[in-house]
Design a protein around this motif. Structure first.
Motif, PDB file in Angstrom:
ATOM      1  N   UNK A   1      -1.090   8.890   8.586  1.00  0.00           N
ATOM      2  CA  UNK A   1      -0.748   9.871   9.630  1.00  0.00           C
ATOM      3  C   UNK A   1      -0.598  11.280   9.041  1.00  0.00           C
ATOM      4  N   UNK A   2      -1.702  11.832   8.593  1.00  0.00           N
ATOM      5  CA  UNK A   2      -1.679  13.139   7.927  1.00  0.00           C
ATOM      6  C   UNK A   2      -1.547  14.264   8.942  1.00  0.00           C
ATOM      7  N   UNK A   3      -0.731  15.235   8.621  1.00  0.00           N
ATOM      8  CA  UNK A   3      -0.493  16.345   9.542  1.00  0.00           C
ATOM      9  C   UNK A   3      -0.091  17.585   8.737  1.00  0.00           C
TER      10      UNK A   3
ATOM     11  N   UNK B   1       1.465  26.388   4.927  1.00  0.00           N
ATOM     12  CA  UNK B   1       1.082  25.208   5.700  1.00  0.00           C
ATOM     13  C   UNK B   1       0.482  24.191   4.742  1.00  0.00           C
ATOM     14  N   UNK B   2       1.049  23.007   4.743  1.00  0.00           N
ATOM     15  CA  UNK B   2       0.599  21.965   3.815  1.00  0.00           C
ATOM     16  C   UNK B   2       0.368  20.669   4.591  1.00  0.00           C
ATOM     17  N   UNK B   3      -0.727  19.988   4.239  1.00  0.00           N
ATOM     18  CA  UNK B   3      -1.025  18.722   4.903  1.00  0.00           C
ATOM     19  C   UNK B   3      -0.384  17.577   4.119  1.00  0.00           C
ATOM     20  N   UNK B   4       0.451  16.804   4.807  1.00  0.00           N
ATOM     21  CA  UNK B   4       1.129  15.673   4.164  1.00  0.00           C
ATOM     22  C   UNK B   4       1.063  14.462   5.083  1.00  0.00           C
ATOM     23  N   UNK B   5       1.248  13.298   4.498  1.00  0.00           N
ATOM     24  CA  UNK B   5       1.346  12.075   5.293  1.00  0.00           C
ATOM     25  C   UNK B   5       2.671  12.085   6.061  1.00  0.00           C
ATOM     26  N   UNK B   6       2.617  11.685   7.318  1.00  0.00           N
ATOM     27  CA  UNK B   6       3.833  11.637   8.126  1.00  0.00           C
ATOM     28  C   UNK B   6       4.514  10.276   8.009  1.00  0.00           C
ATOM     29  N   UNK B   7       3.818   9.359   7.353  1.00  0.00           N
ATOM     30  CA  UNK B   7       4.418   8.044   7.152  1.00  0.00           C
ATOM     31  C   UNK B   7       4.080   7.595   5.736  1.00  0.00           C
ATOM     32  N   UNK B   8       5.098   7.233   4.969  1.00  0.00           N
ATOM     33  CA  UNK B   8       4.856   6.739   3.608  1.00  0.00           C
ATOM     34  C   UNK B   8       5.699   5.486   3.365  1.00  0.00           C
ATOM     35  N   UNK B   9       5.155   4.628   2.512  1.00  0.00           N
ATOM     36  CA  UNK B   9       5.952   3.518   1.992  1.00  0.00           C
ATOM     37  C   UNK B   9       6.059   3.774   0.503  1.00  0.00           C
ATOM     38  N   UNK B  10       7.275   3.725  -0.030  1.00  0.00           N
ATOM     39  CA  UNK B  10       7.436   4.021  -1.454  1.00  0.00           C
ATOM     40  C   UNK B  10       8.409   3.033  -2.086  1.00  0.00           C
ATOM     41  N   UNK B  11       8.333   2.963  -3.416  1.00  0.00           N
ATOM     42  CA  UNK B  11       9.359   2.227  -4.141  1.00  0.00           C
ATOM     43  C   UNK B  11      10.000   3.170  -5.148  1.00  0.00           C
TER      44      UNK B  11
ATOM     45  N   UNK C   1       9.316   5.652   5.182  1.00  0.00           N
ATOM     46  CA  UNK C   1       9.915   6.899   5.658  1.00  0.00           C
ATOM     47  C   UNK C   1       8.884   7.634   6.498  1.00  0.00           C
ATOM     48  N   UNK C   2       9.365   8.392   7.491  1.00  0.00           N
ATOM     49  CA  UNK C   2       8.390   9.087   8.340  1.00  0.00           C
ATOM     50  C   UNK C   2       8.833  10.513   8.644  1.00  0.00           C
ATOM     51  N   UNK C   3       7.871  11.246   9.192  1.00  0.00           N
ATOM     52  CA  UNK C   3       8.063  12.631   9.658  1.00  0.00           C
ATOM     53  C   UNK C   3       8.636  13.536   8.558  1.00  0.00           C
ATOM     54  N   UNK C   4       9.637  14.365   8.924  1.00  0.00           N
ATOM     55  CA  UNK C   4      10.123  15.404   8.014  1.00  0.00           C
ATOM     56  C   UNK C   4      10.636  14.808   6.700  1.00  0.00           C
ATOM     57  N   UNK C   5      11.301  13.647   6.798  1.00  0.00           N
ATOM     58  CA  UNK C   5      11.817  13.004   5.580  1.00  0.00           C
ATOM     59  C   UNK C   5      10.666  12.628   4.641  1.00  0.00           C
TER      60      UNK C   5
END
Lengths: 179, 170
Positions: free
Chosen positions: B89-91, B106-116, B129-133
């Motif tokens: 979900x890149x935005x 303005x930077x394009x980042x994933x709006x949803x990530x799974x991390x460890x 984690x999603x959106x601003x976080x």
């Protein structure tokens, strides 16, 4: 057939410049086409392409616009736009971002690297900002490149320039999301 | 517990990739404390990476609940050796950075990530984690690799000067 005119203007910024400008062109039956207007420190700068009815000539337009410009305190130039250039083959759009401690020659060196390879700059912006007491210079420019071979040559130039003049620089293809 | 100065560009440490941290390193917890104290000191700051304080540790903290922009979030997160496993979900959104106080981009980042990562008690965990976080985590994780947000600009029109409101007369 509509005619095209180019206006450039600059003067002290204040509220109402765009309104007065848009009103005067509206009353002349002109459309505002491509434009770029921005604050430069305390000034406001205008670059504007307007289309006018075919029977509109440069003298009439200039006569109508001059008192508005004088009232706004803007110095300006107006010229009839030359006929559109013939369609060029599509090129590869890239963006170059450069930033580093301000020193003379940053724009010149990178622009020269581009023009030496026949690369056209289509948009350029620079900012000087205070970064905690250090004057930080940032330059962003959009370019159009003929082919991948030239992209590679430009990448090489950018890489050696950034080391030579000690700035950060990255060249990236413009990303287009097809939806 | 000290509030440390945040390094600003052109400090060379900001362009340095930091190696993985040893969880047994006795300094690790005090680095996280310094980061917390420093973040608390900067109103509006929602994330910090250890290299911004001159620490060569692969640690970051985020707490987007401090921002009015925050949507769903996990509050304060302390991440040691974070690794992004999935991005989607890149935005494009507008970011600032304490290391560049006067610029926004303005930077394009994933709006949803799974991390460890390891958490603040150095226990391994995985999270979505999603959106601003998610954006904040990616911004801070970039700092661990010496990547600054200006390096991620993809158009000449994506860099802005932060226009400051005139200071309130006292």
């Amino acid at each position: 057939m509509r005619k095209f005119f180019e206006l450039s203007a600059v003067g002290q910024d204040r509220p109402g410049i765009v309104t007065a400008l848009a009103k005067s062109f509206f009353e002349l039956g002109c459309n505002l086409e491509d434009s770029s207007m921005t604050q430069l420190k305390g000034d406001f700068a205008i670059l504007l392409l307007v289309s006018a009815p075919a029977d509109q000539d440069w003298e009439t337009l200039k006569k109508a616009v001059t008192p508005v410009m004088n009232e706004l305190g803007l110095s300006f130039t107006l010229r009839e736009s030359p006929p559109a250039a013939p369609q060029r083959p599509p090129k590869l759009p890239y963006t170059l971002v450069v930033y580093g401690v301000d020193h003379p020659g940053i724009v010149y060196r990178f622009a020269k690297a581009a023009s030496d390879l026949g690369i056209n700059i289509t948009d350029l912006r620079t900012h000087v900002t205070d970064n905690n007491g250090v004057q930080l210079y940032s330059l962003t420019l959009d370019v159009e490149i003929d082919n991948f071979k030239t992209v590679q040559a430009f990448e090489k130039e950018v890489d050696s320039l950034k080391k030579e003049i000690q700035v950060e620089a990255t060249l990236n293809p413009v990303e287009t999301d097809e939806l | 517990m000290p509030v440390l100065p945040v390094l600003t560009y052109p400090h060379p440490f900001l362009k340095t990739k930091v190696a993985e941290s040893d969880p047994k390193d006795p300094q690790l917890l005090s680095v996280l404390r310094d980061m917390m104290d420093t973040m608390d000191h900067h109103a509006g700051c929602v994330g910090l990476a250890a290299p911004q304080l001159g620490h060569a540790y692969r640690c970051l903290i985020v707490d987007v609940s401090r921002s009015a922009r925050a949507e769903e979030n996990h509050g304060l997160l302390k991440l040691v050796n974070p690794v992004i496993l999935e991005s989607s979900q890149w935005k494009v959104s507008r970011e600032g950075c304490l290391s560049f106080p006067d610029l926004l981009a303005n930077v394009k980042r994933a709006q949803k990530i799974r991390f460890r990562a390891l958490d603040g008690d150095l226990n391994p965990f995985e999270m979505v984690s999603s959106n601003f976080e998610a954006v904040a985590i990616q911004h801070e994780l970039d700092h661990l690799d010496g990547i600054l947000f200006l390096d991620r600009i993809r158009s000449s029109k994506d860099l802005f000067e932060r226009r400051k409101a005139p200071s309130q007369p006292l």
